[in-house]
Structure formats: C-alpha cells, structure tokens
Design a protein around this motif. Sequence first.
Motif, PDB file in Angstrom:
ATOM      1  N   LEU A 224      -6.089   4.029   3.051  1.00 22.63           N
ATOM      2  CA  LEU A 224      -4.248   4.987   2.577  1.00 22.63           C
ATOM      3  C   LEU A 224      -5.187   6.234   1.090  1.00 22.63           C
ATOM      4  CD1 LEU A 224      -1.199   3.124   2.657  1.00 22.63           C
ATOM      5  CD2 LEU A 224      -2.317   4.343   4.631  1.00 22.63           C
ATOM      6  N   ALA A 225      -4.943   7.213   0.957  1.00 17.96           N
ATOM      7  CA  ALA A 225      -5.574   8.105  -0.136  1.00 17.96           C
ATOM      8  C   ALA A 225      -3.608   8.207  -0.675  1.00 17.96           C
ATOM      9  CB  ALA A 225      -5.693   9.489   0.362  1.00 17.96           C
ATOM     10  N   LEU A 226      -3.764   7.807  -2.357  1.00 20.51           N
ATOM     11  CA  LEU A 226      -2.787   7.873  -3.408  1.00 20.51           C
ATOM     12  C   LEU A 226      -3.093   8.874  -4.414  1.00 20.51           C
ATOM     13  CD1 LEU A 226      -3.068   4.676  -2.082  1.00 20.51           C
ATOM     14  CD2 LEU A 226      -0.644   4.762  -3.022  1.00 20.51           C
ATOM     15  N   PRO A 227      -1.748   8.945  -5.124  1.00 28.02           N
ATOM     16  CA  PRO A 227      -2.459   9.972  -6.169  1.00 28.02           C
ATOM     17  C   PRO A 227      -2.177  10.143  -7.040  1.00 28.02           C
ATOM     18  CG  PRO A 227       0.319   9.843  -5.813  1.00 28.02           C
ATOM     19  CD  PRO A 227      -0.523   9.656  -4.810  1.00 28.02           C
ATOM     20  N   THR A 234       3.534   2.076  -7.781  1.00 27.32           N
ATOM     21  CA  THR A 234       4.884   1.578  -6.865  1.00 27.32           C
ATOM     22  C   THR A 234       4.834   1.231  -5.217  1.00 27.32           C
ATOM     23  OG1 THR A 234       5.170   3.189  -7.920  1.00 27.32           O
ATOM     24  CG2 THR A 234       6.959   3.354  -6.427  1.00 27.32           C
ATOM     25  N   PHE A 235       4.072   1.835  -4.704  1.00 26.95           N
ATOM     26  CA  PHE A 235       3.504   1.574  -3.258  1.00 26.95           C
ATOM     27  C   PHE A 235       3.277   0.166  -3.231  1.00 26.95           C
ATOM     28  CE2 PHE A 235       1.183   2.019   0.750  1.00 26.95           C
ATOM     29  CZ  PHE A 235       2.464   2.622   1.718  1.00 26.95           C
ATOM     30  N   GLY A 236       2.657  -0.198  -3.780  1.00 27.70           N
ATOM     31  CA  GLY A 236       1.682  -1.532  -3.540  1.00 27.70           C
ATOM     32  C   GLY A 236       3.548  -2.639  -3.925  1.00 27.70           C
ATOM     33  N   ARG A 237       4.342  -2.871  -5.278  1.00 24.49           N
ATOM     34  CA  ARG A 237       5.146  -3.037  -4.908  1.00 24.49           C
ATOM     35  C   ARG A 237       6.459  -3.563  -3.664  1.00 24.49           C
ATOM     36  NH1 ARG A 237       9.833  -2.086  -9.663  1.00 24.49           N
ATOM     37  NH2 ARG A 237      11.408  -2.851  -8.559  1.00 24.49           N
ATOM     38  N   ARG A 238       6.245  -2.227  -2.965  1.00 26.34           N
ATOM     39  CA  ARG A 238       7.104  -1.879  -1.959  1.00 26.34           C
ATOM     40  C   ARG A 238       6.622  -3.012  -0.176  1.00 26.34           C
ATOM     41  NH1 ARG A 238      12.227   1.190  -0.756  1.00 26.34           N
ATOM     42  NH2 ARG A 238      11.824   1.323   1.625  1.00 26.34           N
ATOM     43  N   LEU A 239       5.112  -2.678  -0.664  1.00 26.16           N
ATOM     44  CA  LEU A 239       4.327  -3.912   0.007  1.00 26.16           C
ATOM     45  C   LEU A 239       4.264  -5.057   0.806  1.00 26.16           C
ATOM     46  CD1 LEU A 239       0.963  -1.725   0.142  1.00 26.16           C
ATOM     47  CD2 LEU A 239       2.692  -1.889   2.763  1.00 26.16           C
ATOM     48  N   ARG A 240       4.846  -5.456  -0.573  1.00 24.66           N
ATOM     49  CA  ARG A 240       4.630  -7.000  -1.172  1.00 24.66           C
ATOM     50  C   ARG A 240       6.720  -6.983  -0.655  1.00 24.66           C
ATOM     51  NH1 ARG A 240       1.930  -6.270  -5.809  1.00 24.66           N
ATOM     52  NH2 ARG A 240       3.860  -6.526  -7.280  1.00 24.66           N
ATOM     53  N   SER A 241       7.598  -5.917  -1.292  1.00 20.17           N
ATOM     54  CA  SER A 241       8.711  -6.441  -0.542  1.00 20.17           C
ATOM     55  C   SER A 241       9.221  -6.585   0.622  1.00 20.17           C
ATOM     56  CB  SER A 241       9.773  -5.775  -1.996  1.00 20.17           C
ATOM     57  OG  SER A 241       9.994  -4.744  -1.087  1.00 20.17           O
ATOM     58  N   ASP A 242       8.704  -5.263   1.168  1.00 16.31           N
ATOM     59  CA  ASP A 242       8.788  -5.263   3.055  1.00 16.31           C
ATOM     60  C   ASP A 242       7.847  -5.733   3.337  1.00 16.31           C
ATOM     61  OD1 ASP A 242      10.604  -3.707   1.158  1.00 16.31           O
ATOM     62  OD2 ASP A 242       9.875  -1.924   2.467  1.00 16.31           O
ATOM     63  N   ALA A 243       6.674  -6.669   3.395  1.00 12.54           N
ATOM     64  CA  ALA A 243       5.417  -6.775   4.112  1.00 12.54           C
ATOM     65  C   ALA A 243       4.958  -8.103   3.757  1.00 12.54           C
ATOM     66  CB  ALA A 243       5.046  -6.018   4.561  1.00 12.54           C
ATOM     67  N   GLY A 244       5.721  -8.807   2.660  1.00 15.37           N
ATOM     68  CA  GLY A 244       5.168 -10.287   1.998  1.00 15.37           C
ATOM     69  C   GLY A 244       4.356 -10.564   2.572  1.00 15.37           C
ATOM     70  N   VAL A 300       6.921   1.073   6.150  1.00 15.14           N
ATOM     71  CA  VAL A 300       6.221   1.785   4.643  1.00 15.14           C
ATOM     72  C   VAL A 300       6.301   2.500   4.129  1.00 15.14           C
ATOM     73  CG1 VAL A 300       6.013   0.468   2.321  1.00 15.14           C
ATOM     74  CG2 VAL A 300       5.962  -1.189   4.330  1.00 15.14           C
ATOM     75  N   LEU A 301       4.636   3.247   5.002  1.00  8.84           N
ATOM     76  CA  LEU A 301       3.693   4.257   5.308  1.00  8.84           C
ATOM     77  C   LEU A 301       4.969   5.439   5.161  1.00  8.84           C
ATOM     78  CD1 LEU A 301       0.393   3.553   7.466  1.00  8.84           C
ATOM     79  CD2 LEU A 301       1.185   3.733   4.973  1.00  8.84           C
ATOM     80  N   GLU A 302       5.824   5.471   6.201  1.00  8.53           N
ATOM     81  CA  GLU A 302       6.572   6.506   6.179  1.00  8.53           C
ATOM     82  C   GLU A 302       7.319   7.340   4.953  1.00  8.53           C
ATOM     83  OE1 GLU A 302       8.442   6.504   9.535  1.00  8.53           O
ATOM     84  OE2 GLU A 302       6.976   6.513  10.797  1.00  8.53           O
ATOM     85  N   TRP A 303       7.494   5.660   4.576  1.00  8.82           N
ATOM     86  CA  TRP A 303       8.515   5.581   3.250  1.00  8.82           C
ATOM     87  C   TRP A 303       7.219   5.670   2.295  1.00  8.82           C
ATOM     88  CZ3 TRP A 303       7.697   3.169  -1.481  1.00  8.82           C
ATOM     89  CH2 TRP A 303       8.472   3.187  -2.516  1.00  8.82           C
ATOM     90  N   GLY A 304       6.684   5.701   1.982  1.00  5.70           N
ATOM     91  CA  GLY A 304       5.421   5.989   0.622  1.00  5.70           C
ATOM     92  C   GLY A 304       5.091   7.693   0.954  1.00  5.70           C
ATOM     93  N   GLU A 307       8.374   9.676  -0.361  1.00  8.65           N
ATOM     94  CA  GLU A 307       8.198   9.644  -2.054  1.00  8.65           C
ATOM     95  C   GLU A 307       7.019  10.391  -2.182  1.00  8.65           C
ATOM     96  OE1 GLU A 307      10.831   7.920  -4.245  1.00  8.65           O
ATOM     97  OE2 GLU A 307      11.736   7.702  -1.618  1.00  8.65           O
ATOM     98  N   GLY A 308       5.931  10.499  -1.470  1.00  8.35           N
ATOM     99  CA  GLY A 308       4.832  11.097  -2.587  1.00  8.35           C
ATOM    100  C   GLY A 308       3.602  10.612  -2.964  1.00  8.35           C
ATOM    101  N   LEU A 309       4.210   9.196  -2.708  1.00 11.14           N
ATOM    102  CA  LEU A 309       3.504   8.141  -3.311  1.00 11.14           C
ATOM    103  C   LEU A 309       1.607   8.691  -2.150  1.00 11.14           C
ATOM    104  CD1 LEU A 309       6.146   5.291  -3.690  1.00 11.14           C
ATOM    105  CD2 LEU A 309       4.793   7.059  -4.900  1.00 11.14           C
ATOM    106  N   VAL A 310       1.659   8.701  -0.629  1.00 11.33           N
ATOM    107  CA  VAL A 310       0.311   8.426  -0.006  1.00 11.33           C
ATOM    108  C   VAL A 310       0.615   9.676   0.564  1.00 11.33           C
ATOM    109  CG1 VAL A 310      -0.260   7.212   2.011  1.00 11.33           C
ATOM    110  CG2 VAL A 310       0.687   5.697   0.541  1.00 11.33           C
ATOM    111  N   THR A 311      -0.498  10.129   0.439  1.00 10.20           N
ATOM    112  CA  THR A 311      -0.817  11.107   0.626  1.00 10.20           C
ATOM    113  C   THR A 311      -1.935  11.921   2.298  1.00 10.20           C
ATOM    114  OG1 THR A 311      -2.683  11.772  -0.507  1.00 10.20           O
ATOM    115  CG2 THR A 311      -0.517  12.381  -1.815  1.00 10.20           C
ATOM    116  N   ASP A 312      -2.078  10.332   2.609  1.00 11.96           N
ATOM    117  CA  ASP A 312      -3.270  10.541   3.466  1.00 11.96           C
ATOM    118  C   ASP A 312      -3.413   9.335   3.351  1.00 11.96           C
ATOM    119  OD1 ASP A 312      -4.776  11.452   5.638  1.00 11.96           O
ATOM    120  OD2 ASP A 312      -6.390  11.782   4.970  1.00 11.96           O
ATOM    121  N   GLY A 313      -3.741   8.837   5.552  1.00 14.65           N
ATOM    122  CA  GLY A 313      -3.698   7.182   5.933  1.00 14.65           C
ATOM    123  C   GLY A 313      -4.286   7.418   7.256  1.00 14.65           C
TER     124      GLY A 313
END
Lengths: 468, 468
Positions: A224-227, A234-244, A300-304, A307-313
């Motif tokens: 993934l690309a992140l800005p 923030t995205f790492g935290r979401r990954l941990r909580s949704d796909a722990g 999680v990617l779609e959420w990211g 939210e503008g947290l992920v720009t490409d992947g």
Amino acid sequence: MTGMLEATLRQILGPKGWVASADARPWSRDWLDRYGAPPLGVARPASTEEVSRVVAACHAAGVAIVPQGGNTGLCGAAVAGHEGAVILSLARMASMDAPDLASGTITVQAGAVLASLHTALEGSGLMFPLHLGAEGSAQIGGLIGTNAGGSHAFRFGMMSDLVQGLEVVLSDGTIWNGLRAVQKDNAGYALRKLFCGAEGTLGVVTRAVLRLSPQPSHRQTALLALPDGGALVTFGRRLRSDAGEFLTGLEFFPDLGLSLALRHVPGLVFPLESRSEWYLLVEVASTSARVPLDDILQDVLEWGMAEGLVTDGALAASESQRAAFWRLREEQPEGQRLEGPQLKHDISVPPGRIAEFVAEGANICEGLLPGTRINPFGHLGDGNIHYNLTPPQGQADFGGLGPDFGLSLARLADGMGGSFAAEHGLGRSKVALADTLRDPVERDLMKRIKCAIDDNGILNPGVIIAKD
Amino acid sequence: MTGMLEATLRQILGPKGWVASADARPWSRDWLDRYGAPPLGVARPASTEEVSRVVAACHAAGVAIVPQGGNTGLCGAAVAGHEGAVILSLARMASMDAPDLASGTITVQAGAVLASLHTALEGSGLMFPLHLGAEGSAQIGGLIGTNAGGSHAFRFGMMSDLVQGLEVVLSDGTIWNGLRAVQKDNAGYALRKLFCGAEGTLGVVTRAVLRLSPQPSHRQTALLALPDGGALVTFGRRLRSDAGEFLTGLEFFPDLGLSLALRHVPGLVFPLESRSEWYLLVEVASTSARVPLDDILQDVLEWGMAEGLVTDGALAASESQRAAFWRLREEQPEGQRLEGPQLKHDISVPPGRIAEFVAEGANICEGLLPGTRINPFGHLGDGNIHYNLTPPQGQADFGGLGPDFGLSLARLADGMGGSFAAEHGLGRSKVALADTLRDPVERDLMKRIKCAIDDNGILNPGVIIAKD
C-alpha cells in the motif's frame, strides 16, 4: 601460556575443530567490518561436551571466549574486542531433532541456520514464526543470544518468547541442562529468559527447545501507499483492531528507501501506479480455509481509502508477486548500503508514536547535518524503526557526527518510553550509549548479574557491560 | 530494635499505612491456611516512594520483607516464613492510567486487581488477555511475582510475555525505573523478565506497563464430551491446527471433577445429555465479524465425532450459557475443596503427553494409596495439569503420604520434559522439591542471582531459595 592453551584446544577439538590465528580471518571481523581484533584462533566444537571442555580450558587459562553464530549481528558482539581471545563458532553443531508434532516443539542445536529450520518444518503443519532479513545465515544460538525479533515478533513474540528450554555451557565449562519442553515452568528464576539476549556474556547456548505454531493454510499480501506518518499509525491501528489475529506482517518503508533500493538492487519491481511518502506491506494468514482473508483486507483498505489514509495499493496475485513485495522491504538495508556510508539506528517507540518520532527525528538530523537523507523503515506492529541515515547528496560521510546522531536519536526514543537497542542488542557498539542513557540502577543490576554468573569475566568481555 | 523499626515505619506510612501485629491476622496466613508466621506488622504504602522508604528502613534494620498482593497464591510466597517480618501489602497502590489506545499498552500500579483491569478496559477495543480463577482478588504485582499463566496463556502468553516495562523497589530501597512501553528492548539483560516469577525475592514490583490485545468482536464457546485422554490430545491438536489463531480457551476436566463440582457447588448445570470420561471447554474468538466461527468449530466437531473422539457437545446459545459452561471448569477447585482434604499439584508436560501423564500418574497414585480419587483438570493448550487428589472414599486424609505423592508426580513430569511448578511458582512449598529434583547447576545459578541482587537476603527469605 597461550601456546599451551592452543595445544590443549587442538587436542580437544581435533584438526577439523581448530582454526589457527593466521587462517581466522573469515571469523574475526563482524558483518559491517567495524569490529574484531585478531583472535588466538577459532574453536569449532562438534558437541556440547567439546564446548564444555573448550570453555573450561579457556577459563583455566584466563582467556576470553567470544561465542559466534552466523556472525550477522550489527553491534559487534560476535567478534573479539581485544587480541588473543578464542572465537567459539557453533557452526558445526547444526543438527535438528524431528519436530514433536503432538506438542508443537522442536529441539535444535545452536548452530542450526534459521532458514534451514524453516525448510525442515515444511509440510509438517507447523512453523517457527521468526523471520528476519539474515535468516539465510543467522543461527539459532545467535538469535537467542541477541533475542532476535524481526518482522513477525509483534504477533508471535521475540526469541525469548519462543524458547521453552535451553542447554547452556557456563563460564567454567559446567553444562546447565534446562532442556524442558513446556511453556509453563515457574520453578524459580526465569533463567531461559535471562540467557536470551545476554549476547554470550553469561554462557554459551548449545541447544534449545523452540515453540512452534500451526502453519497457516493460506495468506494474502498487500503493498500500500500512504501519504504521511500519521496515516501509517492510524491505518496500522485499524488493521490491528479489525484483523488482529490474522496479521503476520506489517512492515513500512519510506519513498527514499524505495528509491535507493530500486536504484542499486537489480531485479526489483515497484507494482503500484503512483509513488507516495510511505509504503506499507501487510500480510494476513489463517489456518482456516473458511476465513475470507481477501474480504477482510478489502474492508480495511476501502475504509483507508475513504479516509484518505491509503492512496494506492495492490494485492499479491501470486506467490512470486508476494516474494517481490517482500523484497522491496527486505532490500532496504542493501539499497542503502550500496549508496555509500551510512549510520544505522535500531530504535523502538510505542507504535502510536512512530509518526512523532519520525518528525522529531528529522528535525534532529536536519539540525546536526542539513540534507541528511533519512530512511526509517521497519516494523509498524511493535514500533521498531531501523532509522538509517545516508549523508547529504554530494557528501562522502557524516563529518564525524556519528556519535551525535546516535545520542540525540537515542535520547528522543528514550523520552518516548522506547529503546535505542530494540532488536540488535548492545553488543560492543552501544555499551557507552547504555552507560550514558540508562538509569545507573539498571546498569548496576546488570553488572551484578554478570559478576555473579561469569565471575572471572571471560565470556565475551566488553559486550553489554564495559570492560574495567 | 524492632520497636524502633515499627516507630519508623509508622512515621513513614501514617495511621492508614501501618497495621500492628495484633491486627495483622487478615494478611498473615495464606489462602490455603498452610503458611504464615505472625509478622511485625503490615505496611500498606500509598506510593512508590513510601515503598522505597519502608524497604530502606527494613534493610537498615535487617528485617525481612514479604511483598503481598491479593494473597491468592497457592505456594505460600506471600506470607512470612518466620516471626517478625514485615508484610508489605501493595493493595493501596491500585491506580491505573488511561490505556494508550494507539500503542496498545496500559500502565498500572502493582495493587490493581486483575478483574478491575478487565473492567477498566471494557469498551476501549482492547483487552488484557490474562484470565484465571482468582482474578477477582489477584493483583497485578502478585501476578507478575508469580509469572501467572491461566487459561489464555497458550495463545497470548504468560505474565512475563505481557509485561513491557517495570518499576521495582530493590532490597536497599533504591527505585529501578524500567517503565518503558515497547515490546522490543534489547539493551542488555532482560531484567523485566527476571523480575517476573521472582516471587518478591529480588525486588518489590510497584508499577508495570502491560501489553494489550485487540478485543475480539465475537466469540463462540463449546462444551464437549470425550471418551479418553488420547481423544483429548488428538482432538486438541486438530483444533490448534484448524483454528489456531481463533482459539482462546482449551480447558479440560474429568468426570470426577464434574461430579464433585455438581455435588458441592450450588447452581451448576450440566448441559450435555450423556456423561463421559472427559470434558473439554473450547472457546474461539475473532476480531473480524467476517469469520464464521460457528462453521469453523462445527467442521472440527464433525471431524471429531466421525473419528469417535467427541461423543457429545453443546454450543453456548447465549452469554449466560457461556458463563455456565465456564463455571463448570472454574468451580473445579471449589468442588474438590468442599469434598474435604486434598493434595494439589501444578504440573506441566508437553501437550502431546497429557494422556500419558494422566495414565502413569494414576498408576503412581494407585500404588501409593489405592482408591485415591484423581481430578486432573487444566489447560490443554500448554499441557498444564492441576493434578489434584482427594482421599479414597471413606478415608479422611492421605495418611501422611503427601510428600510421596508430590515427589513421585514431580519426577514423572520431570522425566517427560515438563515441570512440577508450572504456573503457581515455588513459593515456600516447593523449594525442597526443587532442591531435590532440579539440576544443582540450575539451583546454584539461582542462588548466585539472589545473592547478587538481594545481598542482605531480606526480600522474602525462604521463597525460591532455601534459607541458610
């Protein structure tokens, strides 16, 4: 005196087991070629009993012993600090028992190479969940000595979490048999944990019982690309909580690191359409074929993206594409090495403060040497940043500022509740830093332990504790 | 002399902080009422600084200190071994910081009760994954001191795997601040790991940084009946391989234990249609709502039934039914306690050898005292068996054979690569057993560490290491 010792060691070890000083070059310098005084020779024992006899002979002669595994360490702990020491290579003790499939353990000798262990377990349904760049050379004994971490540690633990039993030769040659094969053993002090990370200064690890994990039946990998750094956290935290429980890899590197790797390392392919400030390699795996890993990751990617947290992947479409994604991360050290001189820092901070560390670290670097090129890459799940520096464009080196970088960045990590010695250890290179930054109470406790267990001070002197 | 010390302690602690000997009864005996000499008094400090001053005063006076948490330990480590010691209760130091949600940690004082920590984290998205029967009373400091394990340890680790940072008052009152908040910290010896499981003999833990895990979004619990010990082992192994990352509970108990619990503990309900030799409580959980836990569990259950390994089973249809399933397991100790005298053994063996241990253990018991009723229950995932005995029907006690049972069963575990002190520690009750069974080299290493860190021997003398 040392002539007598050498004769004794030759007798114990036989012709295959002793390398005289003149031929010791392949063992005598560290991987970065920064440390290593000429040794008396290299002892290459073939059994625990031989290790015991070698150590006892050195103990009697008052000669220092430097245990050595794959010699891939980055802090100089596996080579001699002064002339005339005996390097004790465990490389010939590389046997592995058959895994205990019913209990999920394997017993291996210290010289077994990590990648060989991975190979030996293929098809068994079990895996040893420790992975790091040097796994093709790093040996189990060295990984125990440095309490190795690597890319899966946030999920499966570091080496000390994975060691259930140990056999260790102590400083006078006595063998401690602590080869139990259970996770729960509270019969007194946690000796097995203490020897993990002791960098050969308290004993020579000769054998270990390791804890294995079920081998996942399928996995998925995304690049993934992140800005910016905040997005990473923030995205790492979401990954941990949704796909722990599925996360097995969560590795980040910056665009500078990507550029250096693409420039210097042949065969790398960048799979995304656009460049960004940061890249994140996400790997998820499951033992159950019923788990829709792609869907979970996609959510999680779609959420990211929303939210503008992920720009490409990109998701890896094949095993070879997966390997290509991982190479982009794993060639970070090599890309930077080929660019020229560098300063390496092995930092950890609480994962939520990675962005803050990166921002404040950049200020420190700019203040010390404007234009310094920073390549902070590492492990998002545990906050371990390999904060490595390359001199400003057109400059050959850091103008002698290495120690200033080291101290300033260490102070920054320290102030955030982190560590300046995350997974590489202190070795020889960070002892002074520890004496400067760590609570004298802590350093004194370590000295007491060293003196209590290696009372003659012959085991790897100058590592972890400064030599008097 | 002790009058002067008492006056000093009163001055340091104020009226709320000192309990004189005459009123010390609630603190002076252990939970099983087997250990505890009358203390000089009970110090109840309100801060780390007060702990430091209390310890320094005792150190100066040469008076022993016995750190005490919730006093739920089973080996007598939290009460005095000889008259006139100072019990140091951490109960008033129970504050908890807000969790660091971004990094997944929480900092708590030693006196915080485990269940209060669980409650405090509710709704935060994070959990502290340590669970055991005494969690309503057990305090964090005591859990660290004994390196507690419990029912989730096979998946999330024991206390020493979950402690990232520690604050400890050393034997002369010096405070060691090791309150870092990172998993990866290899700056020298693993002091944080060494203090875990040291049972208050190396220092007084006053505060800790604990590692948290993502809270699962859903879970499922099953109670199963299995015909024999071999089925238990084989089915457990299949569960680990097919549902490895979801398993959070894997608890077994025998039909005797069920009978005792149903007979003595009010309100228990047995949900299955048929009785069997063994029961297994399986709990799976996931952070992702996309994971079909019921289907995954059903697959393994169907396999188990087809293979004849599972003869009956029920899935919890509600939260209250889940709680009822767990109570059947958790009331094992209480059911047996109410039956009369008992001998408790805290054994671990490699998980694949549980059935073998149970079979050979039964032979040993039958040989020592025919008709002895055996209730081996515990944790299938890590091989931890609470191998508890009730005298034969109609007999009031074990006829003085307690030590023989202890030694024989310990030897059996030892010979299988296991431990006779799995998760309860050595305390006072198993020191002699350790001196008998463990390698003298290992015991000597522990003595060296004790002497090096508590050189005056005032911290919990007689625990872990025999008093000279």
